[in-house]
Design an enzyme around this catalytic site. Sequence first.
Site, PDB file in Angstrom:
ATOM      1  N   ASN A  12       7.199  -1.338   2.336  1.00 43.04           N
ATOM      2  CA  ASN A  12       6.139  -0.664   1.578  1.00 43.04           C
ATOM      3  C   ASN A  12       5.758   0.596   2.350  1.00 43.04           C
ATOM      4  O   ASN A  12       5.099   0.521   3.378  1.00 43.04           O
ATOM      5  CB  ASN A  12       4.942  -1.620   1.442  1.00 43.04           C
ATOM      6  CG  ASN A  12       3.750  -0.942   0.785  1.00 43.04           C
ATOM      7  OD1 ASN A  12       3.863   0.178   0.271  1.00 43.04           O
ATOM      8  ND2 ASN A  12       2.610  -1.606   0.800  1.00 43.04           N
ATOM      9  N   TRP A  13       6.202   1.740   1.843  1.00 35.87           N
ATOM     10  CA  TRP A  13       5.996   2.996   2.579  1.00 35.87           C
ATOM     11  C   TRP A  13       4.561   3.511   2.424  1.00 35.87           C
ATOM     12  O   TRP A  13       4.199   4.493   3.056  1.00 35.87           O
ATOM     13  CB  TRP A  13       7.008   4.049   2.111  1.00 35.87           C
ATOM     14  CG  TRP A  13       8.437   3.696   2.403  1.00 35.87           C
ATOM     15  CD1 TRP A  13       8.895   2.592   3.081  1.00 35.87           C
ATOM     16  CD2 TRP A  13       9.613   4.447   2.042  1.00 35.87           C
ATOM     17  NE1 TRP A  13      10.277   2.613   3.154  1.00 35.87           N
ATOM     18  CE2 TRP A  13      10.743   3.728   2.524  1.00 35.87           C
ATOM     19  CE3 TRP A  13       9.840   5.647   1.364  1.00 35.87           C
ATOM     20  CZ2 TRP A  13      12.051   4.186   2.339  1.00 35.87           C
ATOM     21  CZ3 TRP A  13      11.141   6.099   1.181  1.00 35.87           C
ATOM     22  CH2 TRP A  13      12.233   5.380   1.668  1.00 35.87           C
ATOM     23  N   LYS A  14       3.787   2.863   1.572  1.00 35.58           N
ATOM     24  CA  LYS A  14       2.393   3.265   1.333  1.00 35.58           C
ATOM     25  C   LYS A  14       2.338   4.776   1.049  1.00 35.58           C
ATOM     26  O   LYS A  14       3.251   5.315   0.443  1.00 35.58           O
ATOM     27  CB  LYS A  14       1.510   2.835   2.502  1.00 35.58           C
ATOM     28  CG  LYS A  14       1.653   1.328   2.791  1.00 35.58           C
ATOM     29  CD  LYS A  14       0.565   0.785   3.660  1.00 35.58           C
ATOM     30  CE  LYS A  14       0.791  -0.714   3.872  1.00 35.58           C
ATOM     31  NZ  LYS A  14      -0.247  -1.358   4.642  1.00 35.58           N
ATOM     32  N   HIS A 102      -1.793  -5.376  -4.203  1.00 34.67           N
ATOM     33  CA  HIS A 102      -1.874  -5.179  -2.749  1.00 34.67           C
ATOM     34  C   HIS A 102      -3.346  -5.084  -2.353  1.00 34.67           C
ATOM     35  O   HIS A 102      -4.161  -4.529  -3.085  1.00 34.67           O
ATOM     36  CB  HIS A 102      -1.121  -3.903  -2.357  1.00 34.67           C
ATOM     37  CG  HIS A 102      -0.944  -3.785  -0.873  1.00 34.67           C
ATOM     38  ND1 HIS A 102      -1.964  -3.382  -0.039  1.00 34.67           N
ATOM     39  CD2 HIS A 102       0.121  -4.053  -0.074  1.00 34.67           C
ATOM     40  CE1 HIS A 102      -1.529  -3.403   1.210  1.00 34.67           C
ATOM     41  NE2 HIS A 102      -0.264  -3.806   1.216  1.00 34.67           N
ATOM     42  N   GLU A 104      -4.901  -3.231  -0.436  1.00 29.60           N
ATOM     43  CA  GLU A 104      -5.461  -1.867  -0.416  1.00 29.60           C
ATOM     44  C   GLU A 104      -5.835  -1.421  -1.825  1.00 29.60           C
ATOM     45  O   GLU A 104      -6.816  -0.708  -2.026  1.00 29.60           O
ATOM     46  CB  GLU A 104      -4.453  -0.912   0.250  1.00 29.60           C
ATOM     47  CG  GLU A 104      -4.399  -1.155   1.759  1.00 29.60           C
ATOM     48  CD  GLU A 104      -3.077  -0.830   2.419  1.00 29.60           C
ATOM     49  OE1 GLU A 104      -2.254  -0.101   1.836  1.00 29.60           O
ATOM     50  OE2 GLU A 104      -2.855  -1.327   3.547  1.00 29.60           O
ATOM     51  N   GLU A 174      -0.463 -11.603   2.740  1.00 30.91           N
ATOM     52  CA  GLU A 174      -0.796 -10.536   3.685  1.00 30.91           C
ATOM     53  C   GLU A 174      -2.274 -10.652   4.077  1.00 30.91           C
ATOM     54  O   GLU A 174      -3.140 -10.135   3.367  1.00 30.91           O
ATOM     55  CB  GLU A 174      -0.564  -9.169   3.045  1.00 30.91           C
ATOM     56  CG  GLU A 174       0.866  -8.884   2.680  1.00 30.91           C
ATOM     57  CD  GLU A 174       1.130  -7.380   2.620  1.00 30.91           C
ATOM     58  OE1 GLU A 174       2.045  -6.935   3.324  1.00 30.91           O
ATOM     59  OE2 GLU A 174       0.424  -6.657   1.899  1.00 30.91           O
ATOM     60  N   GLY A 180      -1.698  -3.412   9.469  1.00 31.41           N
ATOM     61  CA  GLY A 180      -1.852  -2.151  10.190  1.00 31.41           C
ATOM     62  C   GLY A 180      -2.699  -2.255  11.447  1.00 31.41           C
ATOM     63  O   GLY A 180      -3.122  -1.234  12.001  1.00 31.41           O
ATOM     64  N   SER A 216       1.584  -6.360  10.135  1.00 32.08           N
ATOM     65  CA  SER A 216       2.031  -5.998  11.491  1.00 32.08           C
ATOM     66  C   SER A 216       3.344  -6.682  11.884  1.00 32.08           C
ATOM     67  O   SER A 216       3.531  -7.037  13.051  1.00 32.08           O
ATOM     68  CB  SER A 216       0.938  -6.291  12.527  1.00 32.08           C
ATOM     69  OG  SER A 216      -0.209  -5.504  12.264  1.00 32.08           O
ATOM     70  N   GLY A 237       4.979  -2.810   6.317  1.00 31.46           N
ATOM     71  CA  GLY A 237       4.376  -1.489   6.161  1.00 31.46           C
ATOM     72  C   GLY A 237       4.919  -0.534   7.209  1.00 31.46           C
ATOM     73  O   GLY A 237       6.021   0.003   7.082  1.00 31.46           O
TER      74      GLY A 237
HETATM   75  P1  13P Z   1       1.811  -3.224   8.194  1.00 33.92           P
HETATM   76  O1  13P Z   1       3.193  -3.801   8.339  1.00 33.92           O
HETATM   77  O2  13P Z   1       1.740  -1.775   8.542  1.00 33.92           O
HETATM   78  O3  13P Z   1       0.783  -4.061   8.860  1.00 33.92           O
HETATM   79  O4  13P Z   1       1.474  -3.276   6.614  1.00 33.92           O
HETATM   80  C1  13P Z   1       1.620  -4.464   5.932  1.00 33.92           C
HETATM   81  C2  13P Z   1       1.476  -4.194   4.492  1.00 33.92           C
HETATM   82  O5  13P Z   1       0.372  -3.968   4.012  1.00 33.92           O
HETATM   83  C3  13P Z   1       2.692  -4.178   3.658  1.00 33.92           C
HETATM   84  O6  13P Z   1       2.379  -4.187   2.315  1.00 33.92           O
END
Ligand code: 13P
Length: 265
Positions: A12-14, A102, A104, A174, A180, A216, A237
Amino acid sequence: MSNSRKPLVIGNWKMNLDFVESVHLGQQLGVRLKNRPAEHTEIVVAPPFVDLRSVASIVDSERIPVAVGAQHVNPHENGAHTGEVSISMLQRLGVTWVLVGHSERRALYAMDDDVVAATLRAVVRSGLRAVLCVGEALDVREDEEQDRFVEAQLVHALRGLDPKYHELVTVAYEPIWAIGTGRTASTEQVASMSGHLRRVLGRLLVVESRVLYGGSVNAENAASLVAEGGVDGFLVGGASLKADSFLAIIQACDDCYALMANRRS
Ligand code: 13P
């Protein structure tokens, strides 16, 4: 990894990488996967909307063994939804996976359980694969309410879904406090939650779904999380933004699956 389901790793490149950077990363993945293909692990990358066309083109033209996913979609067919993107728009670009709910999106863009459920239904009815994201915040974990909280998210999202679509649903656990932050859930926490999710899914007769972990995940912790955490792969992420770390995570899943297959035979 606790069964014979093939592993799945999703990047997930966000809101990272413009279209030039995303093509570059796509090319790097392509070259590296041609030299050393993932034998068992299915791979998906989910770039920002504006990169989808470029990434889908390079995946197609270079025959890179990854599928392309979107990070979000609007469940409506079309119309007055300024700034949003529809399922048919994604399908025209060759997108085959969509992340749904998600944390977020839930926390920052008012995506409540009803919208998550409506989006999940719209995605799978269109034949796309959905990754339903669930996970608790830190205060819920501190109150030891995580099982109940995540179960409620899952039940709400899947309620009333026609069983013929169950095979298109993947669940990603998650925990928000692990996203993150560099604070990965322990293998015991992941194992306990993946077991819980599978029991709830079984009760809802959603038996084929893969269960992923995200939060993470990196090249160092992937092997133990997949070997002992009882999950079928990862939603990644930060570590998916570099070919090296993303491919190391995929390799860990591949090795673990091969080991389990050997033990089974
Ligand atoms: P990180 O791997 O950066 O913690 O992000 C996880 C995430 O939200 C993937 O969707």
